[in-house]
Scaffold this motif. Structure first.
Motif, PDB file in Angstrom:
ATOM      1  N   LEU A 305       0.826  -1.209   0.000  1.00 43.44           N
ATOM      2  CA  LEU A 305       0.000   0.000   0.000  1.00 43.44           C
ATOM      3  C   LEU A 305       0.861   1.261   0.000  1.00 43.44           C
ATOM      4  O   LEU A 305       0.548   2.239  -0.704  1.00 43.44           O
ATOM      5  N   ILE A 306       1.947   1.263   0.792  1.00 44.44           N
ATOM      6  CA  ILE A 306       2.830   2.431   0.815  1.00 44.44           C
ATOM      7  C   ILE A 306       3.509   2.628  -0.524  1.00 44.44           C
ATOM      8  O   ILE A 306       3.620   3.757  -1.036  1.00 44.44           O
ATOM      9  N   HIS A 307       3.951   1.534  -1.137  1.00 44.72           N
ATOM     10  CA  HIS A 307       4.599   1.611  -2.441  1.00 44.72           C
ATOM     11  C   HIS A 307       3.649   2.202  -3.482  1.00 44.72           C
ATOM     12  O   HIS A 307       4.029   3.060  -4.286  1.00 44.72           O
ATOM     13  N   ARG A 308       2.418   1.787  -3.434  1.00 49.10           N
ATOM     14  CA  ARG A 308       1.436   2.307  -4.377  1.00 49.10           C
ATOM     15  C   ARG A 308       1.163   3.791  -4.135  1.00 49.10           C
ATOM     16  O   ARG A 308       1.000   4.567  -5.073  1.00 49.10           O
ATOM     17  N   ALA A 309       1.125   4.184  -2.849  1.00 48.40           N
ATOM     18  CA  ALA A 309       0.865   5.588  -2.542  1.00 48.40           C
ATOM     19  C   ALA A 309       2.023   6.485  -2.977  1.00 48.40           C
ATOM     20  O   ALA A 309       1.803   7.635  -3.383  1.00 48.40           O
ATOM     21  N   LEU A 310       3.249   5.964  -2.915  1.00 43.03           N
ATOM     22  CA  LEU A 310       4.415   6.773  -3.269  1.00 43.03           C
ATOM     23  C   LEU A 310       4.704   6.793  -4.763  1.00 43.03           C
ATOM     24  O   LEU A 310       5.366   7.711  -5.248  1.00 43.03           O
ATOM     25  N   PRO A 312       3.006   7.005  -8.297  1.00 42.01           N
ATOM     26  CA  PRO A 312       1.777   7.205  -9.076  1.00 42.01           C
ATOM     27  C   PRO A 312       1.718   6.378 -10.346  1.00 42.01           C
ATOM     28  O   PRO A 312       0.656   6.211 -10.932  1.00 42.01           O
ATOM     29  N   LYS A 315      -0.783   3.515 -10.081  1.00 46.50           N
ATOM     30  CA  LYS A 315      -2.182   3.864 -10.283  1.00 46.50           C
ATOM     31  C   LYS A 315      -2.485   3.999 -11.765  1.00 46.50           C
ATOM     32  O   LYS A 315      -3.525   3.573 -12.253  1.00 46.50           O
TER      33      LYS A 315
END
Length: 338
Positions: A305-310, A312, A315
Motif C-alpha cells: 500500500l505504501i509503495h502504491r501511494a508513493l 503514481p 495507479k
C-alpha cells in the motif's frame, strides 16, 4: 478501493492458508502430540490428561475451529510449560524484540543509504571498487561473527573498550530506558551491519536506474550540481523502491535477530520460540508460528500500500491495464543482488 479490497481479500486468504498449514504441520509429527509434549518418561495417565486438557482427543476439524475461534477473539491458548496465556508471553517478549529490530533497521539505513549514494557519486575507480567490496564483505559477514567481534571490542568486562553490556536485559525492562537501550546497542549493530550492506547495494542500484533515465541530467541542466541532483532528485525518485527494500529488510530481521538474541542472552521472541520447541510446548508453538507468519503477511500488505501511494505510475498502470513501474523495481532488485 477496488485495489484495497483485492489486497485485503488476498491477505485474509493467505491467513487462512497459513493457519491450516501450521495446524496440519504440528499434527503430522511422528507420534501423538500429547505424548510428544509429555516427554518420553510420561505415564499413560499423564498423556491422557494432556490430551483431554488441550482438546487433543476431539476430531481435528473441531480442534482447528476452536483454535481459529480463539485467535479471532485474541485467545492464543495457554502454555503447557508455564500455565500462562500465550498472548501475554508473546507480548512481553515482543517488547524487547521489536525495539531491537527497529534499532537495527535504523542503523542499517544509517549505513546503507549514505554509502549507497556515495557509490553512485564516486568518481575514482579505486573508490568505487572499495565501496563495492565493502558492500559484498558487509553482506557476507554472519551476524553471529560480527556480534562476537563486537563483544570482544566493546563489551563491559571482557571487551577492549568496555562501553556496553553484552549479556541479558534489565529485569525492570523499559522502566529504566537507558539501561534497556544500552543492552540492545551491540546486538542491533551486529544485525544492522549485515542489513546495511544489502540496503547499500539496493540504494546504488535504485539511484543508478534513476540516473539512466535522464532525470539527473535534467536536474543538472536546471542548475544543480551532480551531488545535489542525486541527493535531491535521484534519491526522492528511488524512494518507493527503497521503502519496499526497507520493509522486506524489517521482515527478514524478525528471524535474523533470533540468532543474535541467543548470542547476547536476550529474552526475546526468538528465545521464546526456541525454548517452547525444545520443551515440546507445541500448543504454544502453534500460535507463535501463526503470529509470526501473520506479521509477515501484514507487513507485506502495508509495504504494498505504501509503495502504491508513493509511486503514481502504479495507479496509472491500473487505469491503462499495463504493468508500469515493475521494470524499474525488478531492475533495481536484480542489480542490488549482484
Amino acid at each position: 478501493m477496488r485495489f484495497l479490497a483485492h489486497r485485503l481479500l488476498l491477505f485474509v486468504a493467505a491467513l487462512f492458508g497459513v493457519s491450516v498449514l501450521v495446524f496440519v504441520a504440528l499434527r503430522i509429527l511422528p507420534g501423538d502430540v500429547a505424548a510428544v509434549m509429555a516427554g518420553t518418561a510420561a505415564t499413560p495417565d499423564r498423556i491422557a490428561a494432556l490430551r483431554t486438557q488441550f482438546g487433543l482427543d476431539r476430531p481435528l476439524i473441531t480442534q482447528y475451529l476452536d483454535w481459529v475461534g480463539g485467535l479471532l477473539h485474541g485467545d492464543l491458548g495457554t502454555s503447557a510449560l508455564t500455565g500462562r496465556a500465550v498472548v501475554a508471553q508473546v507480548g512481553q517478549r515482543a517488547s524487547l524484540t521489536f525495539p531491537l529490530i527497529i534499532l537495527s533497521l535504523f542503523i542499517a539505513l544509517l549505513i546503507g543509504l549514505p554509502l549507497g549514494c556515495a557509490s553512485v557519486l564516486a568518481n575514482g575507480r579505486r573508490m568505487r571498487g572499495f565501496l563495492h567490496v565493502l558492500a559484498i564483505v558487509g553482506g557476507a559477514v554472519p551476524a553471529l561473527w560480527s556480534g562476537l567481534l563486537l563483544i570482544l571490542l566493546f563489551s563491559r568486562g571482557t571487551g577492549l573498550i568496555g562501553i556496553f553490556p553484552s549479556q541479558g536485559f534489565p529485569s525492570e525492562g523499559w522502566h529504566n530506558p537507558g539501561r534497556a537501550l544500552s543492552s540492545l546497542v551491540l546486538p542491533a549493530v551486529a544485525t544492522g551491519i549485515v542489513a546495511g550492506a544489502g540496503i547499500m547495494r539496493y540504494t546504488r542500484a535504485a539511484v543508478g536506474d534513476v540516473m539512466d533515465g535522464g532525470a539527473i541530467d535534467m536536474a543538472m541542466a536546471c542548475g544543480m550540481t551532480r551531488t545535489q541532483a542525486v541527493l535531491r532528485v535521484g534519491l526522492r525518485l528511488a524512494t518507493p523502491q527503497l521503502v519496499s527494500v526497507a520493509g522486506l529488510t524489517f521482515a527478514q530481521m524478525i528471524t535474523g535477530v533470533m540468532v543474535v538474541e541467543s548470542l547476547f542472552a536476550l529474552p526475546g521472541l526468538g528465545a521464546l520460540l526456541i525454548g517452547d520447541v525444545g520443551n515440546r510446548d507445541l500448543i504454544a508453538v502453534q500460535s507463535e508460528l501463526f503470529l509470526l507468519a501473520a506479521f509477515f503477511l501484514l507487513l507485506g500488505l502495508v509495504i504494498d500500500l505504501i509503495h502504491r501511494a508513493l509511486d503514481p505510475r502504479l495507479k496509472a498502470a491500473d487505469a491503462t491495464g499495463t504493468d508500469a513501474g515493475d521494470g524499474t523495481t525488478g531492475s533495481a532488485a536484480s542489480k542490488g543482488g549482484e
